[in-house]
Write a protein that holds these residues in place. Structure first.
Motif, short mmCIF file in Angstrom:
data_model
loop_
_atom_site.label_atom_id
_atom_site.label_comp_id
_atom_site.label_asym_id
_atom_site.label_seq_id
_atom_site.Cartn_x
_atom_site.Cartn_y
_atom_site.Cartn_z
N LEU A 78 52.20 67.79 53.52
CA LEU A 78 52.80 66.54 53.08
C LEU A 78 53.36 66.66 51.66
CD1 LEU A 78 50.06 64.14 54.48
CD2 LEU A 78 52.46 64.15 55.20
N ALA A 79 52.54 67.23 50.78
CA ALA A 79 52.96 67.34 49.39
C ALA A 79 54.17 68.26 49.23
CB ALA A 79 51.80 67.86 48.54
N GLY A 80 54.32 69.21 50.13
CA GLY A 80 55.43 70.16 50.03
C GLY A 80 56.69 69.74 50.77
N CYS A 81 56.70 68.54 51.35
CA CYS A 81 57.89 68.08 52.08
C CYS A 81 59.09 67.98 51.14
CB CYS A 81 57.64 66.71 52.72
SG CYS A 81 56.52 66.72 54.11
N THR A 82 60.23 68.44 51.61
CA THR A 82 61.46 68.34 50.82
C THR A 82 62.58 67.74 51.66
OG1 THR A 82 62.11 70.60 51.43
CG2 THR A 82 60.89 70.33 49.37
N VAL A 83 63.54 67.17 50.97
CA VAL A 83 64.73 66.63 51.62
C VAL A 83 65.94 67.09 50.82
CG1 VAL A 83 64.56 64.44 50.35
CG2 VAL A 83 65.87 64.55 52.48
N ALA B 298 72.91 70.46 48.59
CA ALA B 298 72.47 71.76 48.10
C ALA B 298 71.08 71.72 47.47
CB ALA B 298 73.47 72.30 47.08
N THR B 299 70.73 70.63 46.81
CA THR B 299 69.49 70.56 46.04
C THR B 299 68.36 69.97 46.88
OG1 THR B 299 70.80 70.17 44.05
CG2 THR B 299 68.43 69.74 43.92
N LYS B 300 67.24 70.69 46.94
CA LYS B 300 66.07 70.17 47.65
C LYS B 300 65.25 69.30 46.70
CE LYS B 300 65.52 73.77 51.15
NZ LYS B 300 64.59 74.76 51.75
N GLU B 301 64.86 68.11 47.18
CA GLU B 301 64.07 67.18 46.38
C GLU B 301 62.75 66.90 47.07
OE1 GLU B 301 66.49 63.72 46.15
OE2 GLU B 301 68.21 64.76 45.24
N PRO B 302 61.69 66.59 46.31
CA PRO B 302 60.43 66.19 46.94
C PRO B 302 60.65 64.94 47.78
CG PRO B 302 60.11 66.66 44.61
CD PRO B 302 61.59 66.63 44.84
N LEU B 303 60.08 64.91 48.97
CA LEU B 303 60.26 63.75 49.84
C LEU B 303 59.30 62.63 49.49
CD1 LEU B 303 61.43 62.37 52.37
CD2 LEU B 303 59.65 63.54 53.70
N LEU B 304 58.03 62.97 49.17
CA LEU B 304 56.98 61.95 49.10
C LEU B 304 56.49 61.70 47.69
CD1 LEU B 304 54.88 63.05 52.21
CD2 LEU B 304 56.56 61.21 52.09
N THR B 305 56.31 60.42 47.40
CA THR B 305 55.53 60.01 46.23
C THR B 305 54.07 59.92 46.65
OG1 THR B 305 57.34 58.78 45.20
CG2 THR B 305 55.09 58.13 44.61
N ILE B 306 53.24 60.68 45.96
CA ILE B 306 51.81 60.72 46.28
C ILE B 306 51.03 60.32 45.05
CG2 ILE B 306 49.89 62.20 47.01
CD1 ILE B 306 51.90 63.89 48.54
N THR B 307 50.13 59.35 45.19
CA THR B 307 49.34 58.84 44.07
C THR B 307 47.95 59.46 44.06
OG1 THR B 307 48.40 56.99 45.31
CG2 THR B 307 50.57 56.65 44.29
N GLN B 308 47.24 59.24 42.96
CA GLN B 308 45.86 59.72 42.88
C GLN B 308 45.00 59.01 43.92
OE1 GLN B 308 44.88 62.28 40.67
NE2 GLN B 308 43.18 62.25 42.11
N GLU C 195 56.20 62.47 42.40
CA GLU C 195 57.22 61.48 42.69
C GLU C 195 58.19 62.02 43.74
OE1 GLU C 195 57.65 58.37 41.46
OE2 GLU C 195 55.72 58.57 40.42
N GLY C 196 58.57 61.14 44.67
CA GLY C 196 59.52 61.53 45.70
C GLY C 196 60.39 60.36 46.11
N LYS C 197 61.11 60.51 47.21
CA LYS C 197 62.05 59.48 47.65
C LYS C 197 61.35 58.28 48.28
CE LYS C 197 66.05 60.55 49.39
NZ LYS C 197 66.99 60.29 48.30
N ILE C 198 60.25 58.52 49.01
CA ILE C 198 59.50 57.43 49.62
C ILE C 198 58.02 57.66 49.36
CG2 ILE C 198 61.21 57.03 51.44
CD1 ILE C 198 59.27 58.48 53.37
N THR C 199 57.22 56.63 49.54
CA THR C 199 55.78 56.77 49.31
C THR C 199 55.11 57.35 50.56
OG1 THR C 199 55.24 54.57 50.16
CG2 THR C 199 55.80 54.75 47.80
#
Length: 876
Positions: A616-621, A627-637, A651-655
């Motif tokens: 989950l933490a390694g998901c990219t979009v 061209a640029t891969k971005e983190p998909l998920l915002t993950i909180t403590q 921080e990512g595109k969606i929670t």
């Protein structure tokens, strides 16, 4: 059954009670259902509702994994209460539209609860009654009774047997048919013998890579928006309505609405042809190369070939553009074998493709490959060949989507080579998105790389390398049963190797049922000292084992991430606790390892929940720039704490909460966005600056490296040109050997390969029928639903006939994947196609399933509908 389910849904019950009810319901599903009953009752086994049903109190809709190898990975949601699935539904996360389609589940996904909660789930560890390490009695495999054993006893028995075999015969004697978890333990023990060989894509992978200089044999095609701009699409042996679940057929429909013409070339009038109202050109199996050469001959004779394109981008078309031999040393890394180094040599100018196909120069004595010549072989009228040839040459852009089936034949490499050459001759590769590729499965209708991807599991424990790696010591799919029975296999050309297999392990999959020459495979299973299988049902591989260990399904695990088409990522979540005594494959591997004296952390250093979090933490979009891969998920403590894992907020595109709630992330496409896929566009724009990764840097009609590689593998030979060759077990063989019927092994809506064949909801809806042309049936006195026997030198099957005009004469269609059931006469009354297939490895080591020569006759015995057969229920 509807009443049983109604009472289940309408009351508060314990999980144990539900399992009992579901077992009873599944048992009832085996009798008197639609498709079996003479009255053809409704296939529905649940209550019909005219109004939407609100979620019941205490029940929650959860995204449930549909993890099977069907080409789809659609959204599948389950209404869960106390670990019980009350109902299922599919994608309703957004409004459906052609540009932003929902990811709707098919009938297989919708029947998933009957798979997970089926009465035939393997409930406990078990062993054959007459098996012991001292006296294995292998001849009783497949016939013996089963005894329940405890997990501790199972671990002890398996570990003791593994140690004995390693001590007596060495690690090479352990053969792994499938699965990755227990082989980690085998690596700790000193290694194992794996298997190799292309299955689904036939001859496409290595042939495409060496001819085109790209690994994208399944993805070098227009994306679904570019598809709508194609003026003509030829679906050659491709039937996505059956074999590519999800949205491919829907995407093709959008292209048709935009004005695209569709042509389907297939021995059957298939479901995709029907859905698209496509022109159907029936053809004999294994003869497609002849038709292609006939098309090319006509295109050239009419002056419709693109000479400028051929001269600029290709080598090998005519005597002036043959391989020069002045290329650097070419190194190719096959998917499954040692890297192949090719030193190019000047090609003989007289051995050019133009002269071959036109019957000139050095090939004058062989004659031209005219449409008339092709028609005699492939069964397609010469005028139809000419019409399609002219239409393809003059309609720009046009794309060919090939299924795996036409190249899933012995000596199949000439098929993709010829088909690619057809595209080159007409300049239909790399321009305006036009392409030719084996585009099927989850890339059908939507070519290009993934836009959203999962992360890795993060298992970092270092295992000893297998000293018998796949690239050197593996047994090929076409040779493996013979190797076990006779003790040797082909390493490379002129080089054989002795092998002494004494243990067979099958984890994921069902290779005994799904690989060539199953009857020979059963003999091989009966010969060795020990057969171990891990599965959740008694499929064919499990049936012929000594010890079977029950595994959980994805619904019973922490969760998983599933990729389907390039635009989606699905979060399949935990649905229910493990049923009965089932354990995950990883748990079982650790349990066996500990009995062998290893520590759990030597096998897996982190647990399955931590692995899920890492994914989950390694998901990219892919970003909007394409061209640029971005983190998909915002993950909180708090998310990390709730999962009970270690990790860092991000921080990512969606929670993560939003991803979990929807169960899917889908990239929204728009016309002209940066996600367009235009294969080979840069090469076409400037071939000097952007050469393709072939020996010559260009597309290769004369491909010396492919010929050299196939010769190096050692099973058969191939000319550098795409020539028509007589196929072993092909059309000509059948005529000459008085086995005139060709078996066409087709994907079938009842199953995903062999998975789901035990689900009676699907059995009743799609009977396992044997398709036969009406003229052949009349000649043999066969009527609809008559039981008939289909025989080859390797085995025989008995199934009811489906008499139709929708299949080529002298061609028999049978859905692949049925679970074999051998009767006392040796007939497989279930109709598993590999009962009939041949153990013949050719070319690059692919599997030649799709043409087997057979005879057919009426069957004098009785044959009950298979949805009335008792399920393989072990231990009530």
């Amino acid at each position: 059954m509807g009443k049983i389910l109604d009472s289940t849904i309408g009351s508060d019950i314990s999980r144990r009670k539900f399992l009992a009810l579901s077992a009873g319901a599944a048992a009832l599903a085996g009798a008197g259902m639609a498709g079996c009953s003479p009255k053809k009752e409704s296939a529905s086994t649940v209550t019909e509702h005219t109004e939407p049903i609100d979620a019941e109190e205490g029940a929650t809709w959860v995204t449930a994994a549909c993890w099977h190898n069907c080409g789809g990975r659609c959204l599948n949601k389950a209404l869960v209460k106390d670990g019980v699935v009350l109902r299922q539904k599919t994608d309703d996360t957004h409004e459906d539209s052609p540009d932003y389609p929902q990811q709707r589940a098919c009938q297989r996904g919708r029947s998933q609860r009957m798979q997970v909660f089926g009465a035939d789930r393997l409930k406990y560890p078990m062993k054959r009654k007459n098996w012991s390490p001292e006296e294995p009695h292998g001849e009783l495999r497949g016939e013996d009774e089963w005894e329940r054993i405890s997990w501790d006893e199972a671990y002890e028995l398996v570990a003791t047997e593994i140690k004995k075999i390693y001590d007596e015969y060495g690690p090479e004697s352990v053969f792994v048919l499938g699965g990755s978890e227990l082989p980690r333990v085998f690596q700790l023990m000193g290694g194992y013998t794996p298997r190799w060989g292309q299955v689904s894509w036939g001859a496409w992978p290595d042939a495409y890579a060496m001819i085109m200089g790209s690994p994208g044999y399944s993805s070098d095609a227009p994306d679904r928006l570019t598809l709508r701009k194609q003026k003509l699409v030829i679906l050659w042996g491709a039937n996505p309505a059956n074999s590519s679940a999800g949205n491919p057929t829907y995407n093709y429909l959008q292209a048709k609405k935009a004005g695209t013409k569709f042509v389907v070339i297939d021995p059957r009038y298939n479901e995709t042809a029907e859905a698209l109202d496509a022109q159907w050109i029936p053809i004999r199996p294994s003869t497609d190369t002849a038709m292609i050469l006939g098309m090319i001959n006509h295109i050239i004779s009419q002056g419709l070939h693109d000479k400028e394109y051929l001269d600029k981008y290709c080598v090998g078309f005519d005597s002036e553009h043959m391989p020069s031999g002045e290329y650097p040393e070419y190194t190719y890394k096959p998917l499954e074998r040692n890297e192949f180094v090719f030193a190019s040599e000047p090609a003989d100018p007289s051995q050019n493709f133009y002269d071959y196909v036109m019957g000139e120069g050095a090939f004058a004595s062989e004659g031209a490959k005219t449409p008339e010549w092709a028609s005699e072989i492939c069964g397609v009228d010469a005028e139809t060949i000419k019409q399609l040839a002219e239409e393809y040459a003059t309609t720009k852009p046009a794309t060919i989507f090939a299924g795996g089936a036409p190249a899933r034949i012995n000596e199949g490499e000439c098929l993709p080579h010829a088909m690619l050459t057809l595209g080159m001759v007409c300049g239909q590769i790399g321009r305006d998105g036009a392409s030719v590729s084996g585009t099927m499965h989850n890339s059908a209708s939507n070519g290009g790389g993934a836009l959203v991807s999962p992360g890795g599991a993060g298992v970092k424990v270092e295992l000893p390398a297998n000293p018998f790696p796949q690239k050197q010591y593996a047994l090929n799919n076409g040779e493996m049963w013979n190797a076990i029975l006779n003790g040797s296999h082909t390493m490379y050309k002129g080089e054989t190797r002795d092998v002494n297999i004494q243990m067979i392990y099958q984890g994921m999959g069902g290779a005994l049922n799904q690989r060539q020459a199953m009857t020979q495979g059963i003999e091989a299973h009966k010969k060795v000292e020990f057969v171990l299988t891990m599965n959740y049902v008694l499929n064919t591989s499990a049936k012929y084992s000594d010890v079977v260990l029950p595994v959980t399904t994805e619904w019973e695990r922490p969760g998983t991430l599933l990729t389907g088409n390039r635009e989606i990522l699905i979060y399949g979540q935990h649905i229910t606790d493990p049923l009965y005594e089932a354990k995950s494959d990883q748990e079982i591997a650790i349990g066996i390892a500990e009995k062998l004296g290893f520590k759990a952390e030597e096998v897996y250093d982190i647990d399955e929940t931590q692995q899920l979090f890492n994914k989950l933490a390694g998901c990219t979009v892919l970003g909007s720039d394409g061209a640029t891969k971005e983190p998909l998920l915002t993950i909180t403590q708090d998310d990390i704490k709730e999962m009970g894992v270690t990790g860092e907020p991000q921080e990512g595109k969606i929670t993560l909460a939003e991803f979990k709630d929807k169960g899917i992330y889908q990239v929204e496409r728009t016309e002209g966005d940066a996600y367009t896929n235009l294969p080979f566009a840069k090469f076409i724009e400037d071939p000097e600056a952007n050469p393709v990764a072939t020996a010559s840097g260009k597309f290769e009609i004369c491909c010396q490296s492919l010929a050299g590689y196939i010769d190096h593998v050692g099973f058969s030979e191939k000319d550098p040109l795409p020539k028509y060759v007589r196929i072993t077990e092909g059309y000509e063989d059948g005529v000459e050997n008085d086995r005139p019927f060709q078996l066409l092994t087709q994907h079938y809506q009842r199953r995903s390969h062999h998975v789901f064949d035990n689900v009676n909801w699907l059995r009743e809806a799609w009977p396992q029928e044997l398709w036969i042309n009406a003229s052949d049936a009349a000649e043999l006195g066969i009527e609809n639903d008559d039981p008939v026997r289909l025989s080859s030198p390797y085995g025989s099957v008995v199934r009811p006939a489906f008499v139709t005009q929708r299949i080529m004469p002298k061609t028999i269609g049978l859905g692949e994947g049925a679970w074999a059931e051998l009767n006392a006469d040796g007939d497989d009354i279930a109709g598993a196609t590999n009962t009939l297939s041949s153990p013949i490895p050719t070319g690059q080591g692919h599997t030649g399933f799709n043409s087997n020569n057979c005879i057919i006759e009426k069957y004098s015995g009785e044959l009950d509908p298979d949805c009335e057969w008792p399920q393989r229920v072990i231990f009530e």
